[in-house]
Motif scaffolding. Sequence first.
Motif, PDB file in Angstrom:
ATOM      1  N   MET A 109     -27.299  42.475  30.381  1.00 23.54           N
ATOM      2  CA  MET A 109     -28.215  42.265  31.556  1.00 23.54           C
ATOM      3  C   MET A 109     -28.703  40.899  31.567  1.00 23.54           C
ATOM      4  SD  MET A 109     -31.894  44.470  30.505  1.00 23.54           S
ATOM      5  CE  MET A 109     -32.632  43.932  32.154  1.00 23.54           C
ATOM      6  N   SER A 110     -29.284  40.360  32.773  1.00 23.88           N
ATOM      7  CA  SER A 110     -29.728  39.136  32.748  1.00 23.88           C
ATOM      8  C   SER A 110     -30.860  38.813  33.905  1.00 23.88           C
ATOM      9  CB  SER A 110     -28.600  38.133  32.959  1.00 23.88           C
ATOM     10  OG  SER A 110     -28.119  38.293  34.447  1.00 23.88           O
ATOM     11  N   VAL A 111     -31.479  37.608  33.880  1.00 24.13           N
ATOM     12  CA  VAL A 111     -32.352  37.098  34.629  1.00 24.13           C
ATOM     13  C   VAL A 111     -32.333  35.540  34.685  1.00 24.13           C
ATOM     14  CG1 VAL A 111     -34.447  36.653  33.112  1.00 24.13           C
ATOM     15  CG2 VAL A 111     -34.808  37.157  35.407  1.00 24.13           C
ATOM     16  N   ALA A 112     -32.333  34.866  35.935  1.00 25.74           N
ATOM     17  CA  ALA A 112     -32.520  33.538  36.247  1.00 25.74           C
ATOM     18  C   ALA A 112     -33.828  33.127  36.412  1.00 25.74           C
ATOM     19  CB  ALA A 112     -31.764  33.286  37.554  1.00 25.74           C
ATOM     20  N   LEU A 160     -28.852  42.423  18.884  1.00 19.21           N
ATOM     21  CA  LEU A 160     -29.128  41.973  20.084  1.00 19.21           C
ATOM     22  C   LEU A 160     -28.958  40.390  20.290  1.00 19.21           C
ATOM     23  CD1 LEU A 160     -30.776  41.975  22.912  1.00 19.21           C
ATOM     24  CD2 LEU A 160     -32.745  41.286  21.620  1.00 19.21           C
ATOM     25  N   ALA A 161     -27.971  39.996  21.281  1.00 16.23           N
ATOM     26  CA  ALA A 161     -27.511  38.696  21.303  1.00 16.23           C
ATOM     27  C   ALA A 161     -28.423  37.912  22.836  1.00 16.23           C
ATOM     28  CB  ALA A 161     -25.949  38.593  21.382  1.00 16.23           C
ATOM     29  N   LEU A 162     -28.650  36.936  22.555  1.00 13.16           N
ATOM     30  CA  LEU A 162     -29.197  36.155  23.976  1.00 13.16           C
ATOM     31  C   LEU A 162     -28.515  34.724  23.843  1.00 13.16           C
ATOM     32  CD1 LEU A 162     -31.837  36.699  25.496  1.00 13.16           C
ATOM     33  CD2 LEU A 162     -31.535  38.210  23.320  1.00 13.16           C
ATOM     34  N   TYR A 163     -28.067  34.552  25.275  1.00 13.35           N
ATOM     35  CA  TYR A 163     -27.480  33.417  25.743  1.00 13.35           C
ATOM     36  C   TYR A 163     -28.333  32.849  26.769  1.00 13.35           C
ATOM     37  CZ  TYR A 163     -23.645  35.060  22.711  1.00 13.35           C
ATOM     38  OH  TYR A 163     -23.033  35.502  21.586  1.00 13.35           O
ATOM     39  N   GLY A 164     -28.198  31.366  26.935  1.00 12.66           N
ATOM     40  CA  GLY A 164     -28.862  30.731  27.979  1.00 12.66           C
ATOM     41  C   GLY A 164     -27.826  29.667  28.535  1.00 12.66           C
ATOM     42  N   LYS A 165     -28.141  29.276  29.830  1.00 12.40           N
ATOM     43  CA  LYS A 165     -27.416  28.085  30.534  1.00 12.40           C
ATOM     44  C   LYS A 165     -28.181  27.777  31.584  1.00 12.40           C
ATOM     45  CE  LYS A 165     -23.107  27.221  32.853  1.00 12.40           C
ATOM     46  NZ  LYS A 165     -21.725  27.955  33.114  1.00 12.40           N
ATOM     47  N   GLN A 166     -28.120  26.219  31.610  1.00 10.14           N
ATOM     48  CA  GLN A 166     -28.993  25.557  32.905  1.00 10.14           C
ATOM     49  C   GLN A 166     -27.968  25.589  33.899  1.00 10.14           C
ATOM     50  OE1 GLN A 166     -31.988  23.832  32.529  1.00 10.14           O
ATOM     51  NE2 GLN A 166     -31.874  24.180  34.591  1.00 10.14           N
ATOM     52  N   ALA A 190     -32.081  26.851  38.191  1.00 11.59           N
ATOM     53  CA  ALA A 190     -32.669  27.826  37.414  1.00 11.59           C
ATOM     54  C   ALA A 190     -32.039  27.890  35.972  1.00 11.59           C
ATOM     55  CB  ALA A 190     -32.391  29.011  38.197  1.00 11.59           C
ATOM     56  N   TYR A 191     -32.515  28.664  35.455  1.00  7.80           N
ATOM     57  CA  TYR A 191     -32.189  28.720  33.920  1.00  7.80           C
ATOM     58  C   TYR A 191     -31.784  30.200  33.507  1.00  7.80           C
ATOM     59  CZ  TYR A 191     -31.887  27.979  28.732  1.00  7.80           C
ATOM     60  OH  TYR A 191     -31.158  27.836  27.493  1.00  7.80           O
ATOM     61  N   LEU A 192     -30.372  30.661  33.334  1.00  6.04           N
ATOM     62  CA  LEU A 192     -30.010  31.741  33.355  1.00  6.04           C
ATOM     63  C   LEU A 192     -30.189  32.530  31.782  1.00  6.04           C
ATOM     64  CD1 LEU A 192     -28.206  34.318  34.398  1.00  6.04           C
ATOM     65  CD2 LEU A 192     -26.140  33.246  33.708  1.00  6.04           C
ATOM     66  N   VAL A 193     -30.594  33.503  31.630  1.00  4.47           N
ATOM     67  CA  VAL A 193     -30.789  34.171  30.196  1.00  4.47           C
ATOM     68  C   VAL A 193     -30.110  35.353  30.192  1.00  4.47           C
ATOM     69  CG1 VAL A 193     -32.453  35.032  28.533  1.00  4.47           C
ATOM     70  CG2 VAL A 193     -33.258  32.981  29.934  1.00  4.47           C
ATOM     71  N   VAL A 194     -29.218  35.457  29.430  1.00  7.37           N
ATOM     72  CA  VAL A 194     -28.298  36.842  29.268  1.00  7.37           C
ATOM     73  C   VAL A 194     -28.629  37.717  27.919  1.00  7.37           C
ATOM     74  CG1 VAL A 194     -26.052  37.847  29.018  1.00  7.37           C
ATOM     75  CG2 VAL A 194     -26.427  35.735  30.536  1.00  7.37           C
ATOM     76  N   LEU A 195     -28.962  38.897  27.989  1.00  3.61           N
ATOM     77  CA  LEU A 195     -29.295  39.694  27.107  1.00  3.61           C
ATOM     78  C   LEU A 195     -27.876  40.714  26.798  1.00  3.61           C
ATOM     79  CD1 LEU A 195     -32.453  41.949  26.686  1.00  3.61           C
ATOM     80  CD2 LEU A 195     -29.988  43.242  26.333  1.00  3.61           C
ATOM     81  N   ALA A 196     -27.305  40.653  25.737  1.00  5.51           N
ATOM     82  CA  ALA A 196     -26.468  41.617  25.691  1.00  5.51           C
ATOM     83  C   ALA A 196     -26.677  42.414  24.235  1.00  5.51           C
ATOM     84  CB  ALA A 196     -25.143  40.978  25.038  1.00  5.51           C
ATOM     85  N   ASN A 197     -26.400  43.817  24.357  1.00  3.68           N
ATOM     86  CA  ASN A 197     -26.735  44.761  23.361  1.00  3.68           C
ATOM     87  C   ASN A 197     -25.564  45.509  22.738  1.00  3.68           C
ATOM     88  OD1 ASN A 197     -27.007  48.124  23.352  1.00  3.68           O
ATOM     89  ND2 ASN A 197     -29.083  47.295  22.232  1.00  3.68           N
ATOM     90  N   ASP A 198     -25.534  45.938  21.716  1.00  4.64           N
ATOM     91  CA  ASP A 198     -24.400  46.516  20.858  1.00  4.64           C
ATOM     92  C   ASP A 198     -24.776  47.594  19.632  1.00  4.64           C
ATOM     93  OD1 ASP A 198     -21.762  47.555  20.854  1.00  4.64           O
ATOM     94  OD2 ASP A 198     -21.245  45.823  19.423  1.00  4.64           O
ATOM     95  N   GLN A 199     -24.103  48.419  19.567  1.00 12.61           N
ATOM     96  CA  GLN A 199     -24.463  49.387  18.039  1.00 12.61           C
ATOM     97  C   GLN A 199     -22.934  49.000  17.399  1.00 12.61           C
ATOM     98  OE1 GLN A 199     -25.398  53.491  17.835  1.00 12.61           O
ATOM     99  NE2 GLN A 199     -23.240  53.914  17.398  1.00 12.61           N
ATOM    100  N   LEU A 200     -23.351  48.576  16.170  1.00 18.15           N
ATOM    101  CA  LEU A 200     -21.982  48.074  15.143  1.00 18.15           C
ATOM    102  C   LEU A 200     -22.218  49.136  14.096  1.00 18.15           C
ATOM    103  CD1 LEU A 200     -22.727  45.326  16.668  1.00 18.15           C
ATOM    104  CD2 LEU A 200     -21.852  44.307  14.563  1.00 18.15           C
TER     105      LEU A 200
END
Length: 605
Positions: A223-226, A194-200, A148-158
Amino acid sequence: MTVLPQGSPTLVQTSAASAVVVAPAGIAVGEIILLALTHQNQAASADWTLPGGWVRFGTPWIQNDANQRGNMLAYHVVTSADVAAQAAGTLSWTFTYPSGSGRLPGWARRFSGVDTANPDAGHSVGNPASLSGATRTLPGFSVVADNAYLVVLANDQLVSPNAEAASADSGMTQLALVSSLAGADNTTVTRTMLALYGKQLGVAGAAPTPTVTWPAATGASIMSVALRPAAATNQPPVPSFTHSEAGLGTTVNASGSADQDGTIASYDWDWGDASAHGSGVEAAHTYAAPGTYTVKLTVTDNGGATASTQTPVTVKHPTAVAQLGGAQAYVWLADGAGGKQPVDVFTVGDGAGTPTQLLAKTGFVFGHMGESYDEVEGSLEGVTRALMHGADGIMVSLQRTSDGVFFVLNDEAYLDRMTLGVSGGTTLDPRTMTWAQVQGYDQGSYWTKRATSSPRRPYLNFAALLAAYPSLSPIMVDPKTIPSTYFSAILDVMDANGGPARFIAKNYITGTTWRAAAKARGYLTWGYGYGANQGTTEDWATLAPGWDWLGLDVAATQAQWNTALAYGKPVIGHIASSKAMYDSGMSKGASGIMASGVREVRGYA
């Protein structure tokens, strides 16, 4: 199949109650578009309104205080209508948020290799957030699919002043960093990031729990989804086989077949004769009758895919070599069940062909007077056996009767290879005898190795030899002691029965008269001599250049052979009655050998 992000993302950067998401360029049917959105003000009872064709992974996280954050991961399966719409213009969708405007960054990107029927291989639950702190760690969850391919969403107020930056551990690759207001640094406003990260990922199991770190943060969330990979498309196997036939049987081997994405599970052989099929990588089959049959191989791989190939095979009865003569013979082979299996019978005895074709055969063998070591020389039986034992041509020496019949006789002018009721033989001059008188004499009891006095071995009429073997070629003809007056008559017989394409004129190296007469009619000539006579009774320097081929005894020394070979002509060794003599002549440079024992030099003795 492997899940992979494709192309470039499209970005959403706005402060509103809705987001217009433009389809990434180059979409293809069967891909998904993954959308990541975050909203500054997520009310407790509010939720996103998704356009048709979009599905959300999980539920949004809601923080019920002043720092409300709403995150969303959703997907859309690309259809042919989408592709057509994009080709016609801009393809986009509008996502609305009912509880008011707010900072709204987003990101959309194409992914290939996703199981479009069930893309969710697991997602995080709880979506934790905090009112302060620079880091958030993804809660663990189970991934239910391999690769699967993991997608991670990270959110922040600066809050201002701020820098557009974020980092993640656990080997994550940053796919995007999007601000509600563009600009790497901003000292005047507060922004939502909004930061997006991925990993196989590898085998199914627990998802990584990366930590996303911001340079300064209030209200960070994660949060994330595979993404589940689509099942690999099974590639069909590639069938291939070799075959060999012996008699009515064929043997097949499919070890050359291959399956690029698995293994071959079974082999099926259709023999083409309505018989039961064979199986296995190797198989054999025996047909009931000669003919050409189509053998078809069908292979099945471990994924159930099949493929076939076919080729014709020709089988025939086993072949037997039979000595023919007299009444017709029937030849059978016994089979394993005690029955009789008919075999095709063919005769041997045509020789190598033209003199040119003979020279093309390395180590050719001429039968001296037929097979004179084992049979009565010059007899039809001797010639037949020489050809059965693989002679490439026959040499005969001729004599002439008083009534003009040419017959096969070796050596001098006398019937000295026979007996006339007197032990030790007698001497008769056939040149003074008629053919009828010569026929009254027998050669049989002269030889003791194989021949006996019964049946008779009469002298062989040259014309009868040519009639018995009309296709035999080449034939060497040596007139021996026949006067040159009759050379023209001998050449007339040769001309009438194949000419220079069949016959070679042979004589002792000093026989220049026969050589000249034969050359005048276009025949190749062979002059033979002996190593011991080089430079004495045989003036090779004068005689050798006039002959097309040369001959030298196999017992001659290598130096004497070198003298003969130096003329650049084919040199034939003579006369060999054993394999050792044959090998000796060939080792000294012979192009071929004149053999008195063809069966011996061929290794059959």
